[in-house]
Design a protein around this motif. Structure first.
Motif, short mmCIF file in Angstrom:
data_model
loop_
_atom_site.label_atom_id
_atom_site.label_comp_id
_atom_site.label_asym_id
_atom_site.label_seq_id
_atom_site.Cartn_x
_atom_site.Cartn_y
_atom_site.Cartn_z
N ILE A 1 0.84 -1.20 0.00
CA ILE A 1 0.00 0.00 0.00
C ILE A 1 0.87 1.24 0.00
N THR A 2 0.27 2.37 -0.31
CA THR A 2 1.02 3.61 -0.46
C THR A 2 1.33 4.32 0.85
N ARG A 3 0.51 4.06 1.89
CA ARG A 3 0.69 4.77 3.16
C ARG A 3 0.56 3.79 4.33
N PRO A 4 1.46 3.88 5.30
CA PRO A 4 1.39 2.96 6.44
C PRO A 4 0.12 3.10 7.28
N ASP A 5 -0.50 4.28 7.28
CA ASP A 5 -1.68 4.49 8.12
C ASP A 5 -2.92 3.75 7.62
N ILE A 6 -2.86 3.17 6.42
CA ILE A 6 -4.01 2.43 5.91
C ILE A 6 -3.76 0.92 5.84
N LEU A 7 -2.64 0.48 6.38
CA LEU A 7 -2.33 -0.96 6.34
C LEU A 7 -3.40 -1.78 7.05
N ARG A 8 -3.85 -1.33 8.21
CA ARG A 8 -4.86 -2.09 8.95
C ARG A 8 -6.14 -2.26 8.13
N ASP A 9 -6.60 -1.18 7.50
CA ASP A 9 -7.81 -1.25 6.68
C ASP A 9 -7.60 -2.18 5.48
N ALA A 10 -6.44 -2.09 4.86
CA ALA A 10 -6.14 -2.95 3.70
C ALA A 10 -6.10 -4.42 4.12
N PHE A 11 -5.46 -4.70 5.26
CA PHE A 11 -5.37 -6.08 5.74
C PHE A 11 -6.75 -6.59 6.15
N THR A 12 -7.57 -5.72 6.73
CA THR A 12 -8.95 -6.10 7.08
C THR A 12 -9.71 -6.52 5.82
N THR A 13 -9.58 -5.74 4.76
CA THR A 13 -10.23 -6.06 3.49
C THR A 13 -9.74 -7.41 2.97
N GLU A 14 -8.44 -7.63 3.02
CA GLU A 14 -7.87 -8.88 2.52
C GLU A 14 -8.34 -10.08 3.35
N LEU A 15 -8.43 -9.90 4.66
CA LEU A 15 -8.93 -10.98 5.52
C LEU A 15 -10.37 -11.35 5.14
N LYS A 16 -11.19 -10.35 4.89
CA LYS A 16 -12.58 -10.62 4.50
C LYS A 16 -12.64 -11.34 3.15
N LEU A 17 -11.84 -10.89 2.19
CA LEU A 17 -11.82 -11.53 0.89
C LEU A 17 -11.32 -12.97 0.99
N ALA A 18 -10.29 -13.19 1.77
CA ALA A 18 -9.76 -14.54 1.94
C ALA A 18 -10.77 -15.44 2.65
N ALA A 19 -11.47 -14.90 3.63
CA ALA A 19 -12.47 -15.68 4.37
C ALA A 19 -13.64 -16.07 3.47
N ASP A 20 -13.93 -15.27 2.45
CA ASP A 20 -15.01 -15.58 1.52
C ASP A 20 -14.62 -16.68 0.53
N GLY A 21 -13.34 -17.03 0.49
CA GLY A 21 -12.87 -18.07 -0.41
C GLY A 21 -13.11 -19.46 0.16
N SER A 22 -12.55 -20.44 -0.50
CA SER A 22 -12.78 -21.83 -0.11
C SER A 22 -11.66 -22.44 0.74
N ALA A 23 -10.64 -21.67 1.06
CA ALA A 23 -9.52 -22.20 1.84
C ALA A 23 -9.93 -22.53 3.27
N GLU A 24 -9.32 -23.57 3.82
CA GLU A 24 -9.62 -23.99 5.20
C GLU A 24 -9.02 -23.05 6.23
N LYS A 25 -7.90 -22.39 5.88
CA LYS A 25 -7.27 -21.46 6.81
C LYS A 25 -6.72 -20.27 6.03
N ILE A 26 -6.49 -19.19 6.76
CA ILE A 26 -5.95 -17.97 6.18
C ILE A 26 -4.58 -17.74 6.78
N LEU A 27 -3.62 -17.36 5.96
CA LEU A 27 -2.28 -17.11 6.47
C LEU A 27 -1.65 -15.92 5.77
#
Length: 108
Positions: free
Chosen positions: A35-61
């Motif tokens: 990402i372009t700015r460190p202050d938005i890493l948490r929001d970006a990672f939150t988005t990625e966690l949600k997208l990964a959880a919507d997939g078919s994988a048994e675990k997220i890493l």
């Protein structure tokens, strides 16, 4: 990684601004995330966690550098565990570790 059928590329936006990108593997692995700015890493990672959880994988890493306090605290608060601790080393000036989650240290 765009040509890997087991990996999905994601463009991250805040309003009309492109603020980063990420890849999510079909195995639930998040990263590379940049990402372009460190202050938005948490929001970006939150988005990625949600997208990964919507997939078919048994675990997220994800590989989370220790300087990414916001991502580490989010991971712990979501019940993720540190299962494979490792030391990432780089010369000063290489990479913005407060705004970057690597795909794989061997891949870099």
């Amino acid at each position: 990684m765009l040509n890997d059928p087991a990996t999905t590329g994601v463009l991250l936006c805040a309003g009309n601004d492109c603020v980063g990108y990420s890849y999510i593997g079909s195995n639930g692995h998040i990263g590379l995330l940049a990402i372009t700015r460190p202050d938005i890493l948490r929001d970006a990672f939150t988005t990625e966690l949600k997208l990964a959880a919507d997939g078919s994988a048994e675990k997220i890493l994800a590989f989370l550098p220790g300087t990414c306090d916001s991502a580490l605290s989010l991971a712990v608060n979501q019940g993720m565990q540190i299962t494979f601790p490792m030391l990432l080393m780089a010369l000063p000036g290489y990479g913005g570790w407060t705004q970057y989650l690597p795909r794989n240290p061997g891949f870099m």
